[in-house]
Scaffold this motif. Structure first.
Motif, mmCIF file in Angstrom:
data_model
loop_
_atom_site.group_PDB
_atom_site.id
_atom_site.type_symbol
_atom_site.label_atom_id
_atom_site.label_comp_id
_atom_site.label_asym_id
_atom_site.label_seq_id
_atom_site.Cartn_x
_atom_site.Cartn_y
_atom_site.Cartn_z
ATOM 1 N N PRO A 71 -48.133 94.659 56.781
ATOM 2 C CA PRO A 71 -47.323 94.630 58.005
ATOM 3 C C PRO A 71 -47.760 95.675 59.037
ATOM 4 O O PRO A 71 -47.340 95.601 60.182
ATOM 5 C CB PRO A 71 -45.910 94.923 57.493
ATOM 6 C CG PRO A 71 -45.940 94.585 56.046
ATOM 7 C CD PRO A 71 -47.324 94.929 55.587
ATOM 8 N N ILE A 210 -47.356 93.859 67.306
ATOM 9 C CA ILE A 210 -46.861 94.691 66.210
ATOM 10 C C ILE A 210 -46.412 93.750 65.091
ATOM 11 O O ILE A 210 -45.859 92.695 65.364
ATOM 12 C CB ILE A 210 -45.682 95.575 66.684
ATOM 13 C CG1 ILE A 210 -46.199 96.645 67.657
ATOM 14 C CG2 ILE A 210 -44.964 96.222 65.499
ATOM 15 C CD1 ILE A 210 -45.099 97.503 68.273
ATOM 16 N N GLY A 211 -46.669 94.127 63.844
ATOM 17 C CA GLY A 211 -46.233 93.298 62.732
ATOM 18 C C GLY A 211 -47.354 92.899 61.782
ATOM 19 O O GLY A 211 -47.100 92.336 60.730
ATOM 20 N N ILE A 227 -47.335 97.724 46.539
ATOM 21 C CA ILE A 227 -46.082 97.017 46.795
ATOM 22 C C ILE A 227 -46.085 95.789 45.892
ATOM 23 O O ILE A 227 -47.078 95.068 45.815
ATOM 24 C CB ILE A 227 -45.979 96.600 48.276
ATOM 25 C CG1 ILE A 227 -45.910 97.855 49.154
ATOM 26 C CG2 ILE A 227 -44.768 95.703 48.516
ATOM 27 C CD1 ILE A 227 -46.102 97.596 50.621
ATOM 28 N N PHE A 228 -44.962 95.571 45.207
ATOM 29 C CA PHE A 228 -44.875 94.505 44.213
ATOM 30 C C PHE A 228 -43.865 93.458 44.656
ATOM 31 O O PHE A 228 -42.787 93.816 45.149
ATOM 32 C CB PHE A 228 -44.452 95.083 42.856
ATOM 33 C CG PHE A 228 -45.466 96.049 42.313
ATOM 34 C CD1 PHE A 228 -46.408 95.619 41.393
ATOM 35 C CD2 PHE A 228 -45.516 97.354 42.768
ATOM 36 C CE1 PHE A 228 -47.369 96.495 40.911
ATOM 37 C CE2 PHE A 228 -46.474 98.234 42.294
ATOM 38 C CZ PHE A 228 -47.401 97.812 41.364
ATOM 39 N N ASN A 254 -46.481 87.693 57.621
ATOM 40 C CA ASN A 254 -45.954 87.531 58.977
ATOM 41 C C ASN A 254 -46.896 86.600 59.744
ATOM 42 O O ASN A 254 -47.797 87.039 60.455
ATOM 43 C CB ASN A 254 -45.844 88.900 59.652
ATOM 44 C CG ASN A 254 -45.081 88.814 60.958
ATOM 45 O OD1 ASN A 254 -45.040 87.762 61.591
ATOM 46 N ND2 ASN A 254 -44.479 89.913 61.362
ATOM 47 N N PRO B 71 -40.527 96.113 56.975
ATOM 48 C CA PRO B 71 -41.138 94.865 57.436
ATOM 49 C C PRO B 71 -40.675 93.640 56.645
ATOM 50 O O PRO B 71 -40.900 92.525 57.083
ATOM 51 C CB PRO B 71 -42.641 95.100 57.238
ATOM 52 C CG PRO B 71 -42.798 96.588 57.199
ATOM 53 C CD PRO B 71 -41.559 97.096 56.536
ATOM 54 N N THR B 74 -38.925 92.487 50.598
ATOM 55 C CA THR B 74 -39.770 92.948 49.491
ATOM 56 C C THR B 74 -40.009 94.454 49.590
ATOM 57 O O THR B 74 -39.863 95.184 48.598
ATOM 58 C CB THR B 74 -41.125 92.198 49.525
ATOM 59 O OG1 THR B 74 -40.874 90.804 49.360
ATOM 60 C CG2 THR B 74 -42.063 92.691 48.444
ATOM 61 N N ILE B 75 -40.372 94.909 50.778
ATOM 62 C CA ILE B 75 -40.664 96.334 50.933
ATOM 63 C C ILE B 75 -39.385 97.158 50.810
ATOM 64 O O ILE B 75 -39.392 98.260 50.254
ATOM 65 C CB ILE B 75 -41.410 96.575 52.260
ATOM 66 C CG1 ILE B 75 -42.816 95.947 52.134
ATOM 67 C CG2 ILE B 75 -41.496 98.067 52.596
ATOM 68 C CD1 ILE B 75 -43.675 96.067 53.370
ATOM 69 N N ILE B 210 -39.619 86.189 60.561
ATOM 70 C CA ILE B 210 -40.361 86.944 59.557
ATOM 71 C C ILE B 210 -40.856 88.229 60.224
ATOM 72 O O ILE B 210 -41.222 88.222 61.393
ATOM 73 C CB ILE B 210 -41.546 86.107 59.028
ATOM 74 C CG1 ILE B 210 -41.027 84.948 58.158
ATOM 75 C CG2 ILE B 210 -42.517 86.969 58.220
ATOM 76 C CD1 ILE B 210 -42.121 84.003 57.670
ATOM 77 N N GLY B 211 -40.837 89.340 59.524
ATOM 78 C CA GLY B 211 -41.340 90.596 60.085
ATOM 79 C C GLY B 211 -40.344 91.727 60.053
ATOM 80 O O GLY B 211 -40.685 92.864 60.377
ATOM 81 N N LEU B 253 -42.074 100.476 64.428
ATOM 82 C CA LEU B 253 -41.106 99.435 64.088
ATOM 83 C C LEU B 253 -41.521 98.131 64.758
ATOM 84 O O LEU B 253 -42.058 98.134 65.867
ATOM 85 C CB LEU B 253 -39.711 99.844 64.573
ATOM 86 C CG LEU B 253 -39.009 100.923 63.762
ATOM 87 C CD1 LEU B 253 -37.696 101.307 64.444
ATOM 88 C CD2 LEU B 253 -38.721 100.445 62.341
ATOM 89 N N ASN B 254 -41.230 97.036 64.081
ATOM 90 C CA ASN B 254 -41.529 95.727 64.663
ATOM 91 C C ASN B 254 -40.383 95.362 65.609
ATOM 92 O O ASN B 254 -39.434 94.665 65.244
ATOM 93 C CB ASN B 254 -41.693 94.692 63.557
ATOM 94 C CG ASN B 254 -42.240 93.392 64.082
ATOM 95 O OD1 ASN B 254 -42.093 93.073 65.259
ATOM 96 N ND2 ASN B 254 -42.880 92.634 63.213
#
Lengths: 381, 381
Positions: A71, A210-211, A227-228, A254, B71, B74-75, B210-211, B253-254
């Motif tokens: 991201p 951005i993203g 990251i999992f 994304n 983002p 998941t994160i 998404i994002g 940041l997005n």
């Protein structure tokens, strides 16, 4: 009154119309990317694949699957720095110009693995890397990893990547290039230049949104996942799938940002004069800033390869005050402070308050620079 | 022919027009968010602040600064699971319905800290949590953390959050709610329901893009930073700044995604009939699926609180084959496989191939469901 935007190092702005269109179109037609799924998802997946291919070509690697989307460049840097294995006492080289997205993970590695963080020697007066000294340093303290800040977001200095990487190679060290500020402007060839890992930001000189950022891998060392999460493939595995890019891509990609990035890269590839135009505007800007003894400008003196970024201190103003005056009275948008690169400001002698940074983008005009000139004239005449 | 999109659990699609507009507008006017900077950056920062406030209100916490943007969900899950401290032998409870974004970090914790992963008891036949049994389990093996899959992305089962969290509280355990599938559809009040940490996805039932996802914190335990980088504030610190949200928000940041999320939340708040409409369509869908003995449907029997998600196995087809037939011949988009939730399919008896999942979104219509009915009729009459 239109804002004169000179904060392109933070994020390039505006983006090409093609980028906005690609994002809007993907938003309205694209869904979660997927290889084996239904038509919409497959079409979305194709755009992702094309973007990988475009990036692979751009940085000179053969395998699109070695292009990992994240991201942000920050997350890509964390991924590679925390995904490599170190041993007690390993030497990691860095420059004074590292962004906090490199520095803060490195401090963590230092505390966790007891690695030594060693500054590469840079001549302060001429803003040039001392490669002889670096070679001696490497001999004294063999490098395990060399992090190359490809271009400084504070003073525009571009590192002599080919030379540093060649030295690092002699010692068997990994070379990680932070190309957040450079990819799209300074050409790079990972194979020819012996770069093992490259991190890019989608939203700076590649003119995407951005993203999305990423990591390109040109080394057989396995990067441990950082990251999992879900990968859409091999879901039964307790670990992330072993192969790139899935290994390092957890969660929904994304896809809109990736579509925008593809359009941005295309724009950059088709508008090869951007760099020269930016350099010309930058020369005018430096010339204007140089007229006022109140302004002390910090920029790379290397006309050939520098980025169009200059940080200034201004007599009688704190950086924040000066930026506010430019914003309020002249509608000029610049960034004041430490620019997330505290060591760069220490190095330049502008800590702790930092400086006011002007950074030129693909869509700035001579008129923009002239407006800065008028502002300076009004403030200091 | 328009695609009949029934893969809303992967990402809701389409988004409300207001969401597309907010994203496009932020793209064209917004830059990097910043508190103290120039006008454009400050305006961008205000949208970020408003979105934090909107989310805080939505989940019943008082402090917008306890809303951390990431983002992706998941994160956010990785951030909280790797940011908490565990000791050898701690018990972490989970359900069979966890997504790989929970499972894979948990396997990592198991391997790293030697924690015990314990399944909460769920009655397979009725798809209902056995709370008496859970209480006994908690007594036998005191929980340190209870992860609540608020709504299953495979069978739509909604966990009895209030009851589970009350039990967990009796044992002083942290409660982490994975609300990726539910926020925007199932109301939640973190204070009243004793939820310590909540993770949301912006791009599912909140109808954003998404994002962006995030973590909401309602507990004084400090979460150690997971991703390190620039924060725009306190740049001199070697570590991330100590306070939320900066502590856990590294990198740009997005802002466009956040602006889209704000518009999505507003849409959801103003269209309170979405949930009921989805439930009505879902009942029709289940009724249609129930007419064919070839189709075995797995959905929560709880009419009151289930999500409109059903996974099916179909006699004579692998899940992938059946999804492909629906796509090619009827332009119906559904998702086949394990849905990144392998334990859920093991639990339901649909592993290793998984199932075909239909998931209904805010913009599905009766016509969409009727088309599914026509497809089934053609295939099985």
């Amino acid at each position: 009154m239109e804002t004169i935007y000179l904060d392109n190092s933070a994020t390039s702005f505006p983006k090409p119309p093609e980028v906005y269109d690609a994002i809007a179109s993907m938003m309205k037609h694209g869904v979660n990317a997927d290889r084996g799924g239904y038509t919409l998802a497959r079409e979305t997946g194709k755009v992702v694949d094309k973007t990988r291919e475009s990036l692979a070509r751009l940085v000179g690697v053969n395998e699109p699957s070695n292009v990992v989307f994240t991201p942000s460049a920050t997350i890509a840097l964390n991924t590679v720095l925390f995904g490599l294995s170190f041993s007690y006492g390993d030497n990691i080289y860095l420059s004074p110009f590292e962004h906090n997205s490199v520095l803060r993970p490195l401090y963590r590695l230092r505390d966790f693995w007891n690695v030594n963080l060693r500054m590469m020697p840079v001549e302060r007066s001429e803003l040039v890397y001392n490669l002889d000294e670096l070679n001696k340093e490497f001999k004294r303290n063999r490098p395990k990893l060399v992090v190359v800040n490809h271009g400084s977001n504070v003073c525009g200095l571009v590192a002599p990547l080919t030379e540093i990487a060649a030295l690092a190679r002699d010692y068997g060290a990994w070379v990680l290039v932070d190309a957040a500020q450079t990819l799209g402007t300074i050409p790079i060839d990972m194979l020819k230049q012996n770069v093992d890992f490259l991190v890019f930001a989608g939203h700076k000189d590649l003119l995407g949104p951005i993203g999305v950022g990423g990591l390109v891998i040109n080394n057989s060392t396995n990067i441990e996942p950082f990251i999992f999460g879900g990968t859409g493939v091999e879901s039964k595995l307790e670990n992330m799938p072993p192969e790139y890019p899935h290994r390092l891509e957890a969660g929904s990609l994304n896809v809109s940002a990736i579509a925008g990035l593809l359009a941005g890269i295309d724009f950059v590839k088709h508008n090869i004069d951007i760099r020269e135009r930016k350099q010309r505007l930058f020369a005018s800007l430096l010339d204007l800033l140089g007229r006022y003894p109140e302004v002390k400008a910090f920029a790379s003196p290397n006309h050939q390869t520098r980025l169009p970024i200059v940080s200034c201190t201004v007599a009688g103003y704190t950086p924040q005050e000066f930026a506010t005056v430019l914003d309020r009275h002249f509608n000029i948008a610049v960034r004041a402070g430490l620019h997330c690169a505290p060591k760069a400001h220490e190095f330049l002698g502008t800590a702790p308050l930092g400086a006011v940074r002007f950074s030129i983008g693909a869509f700035n005009t001579e008129r923009d620079i002239a407006t800065v000139g008028e502002a300076l004239e009004q403030l200091f005449r």
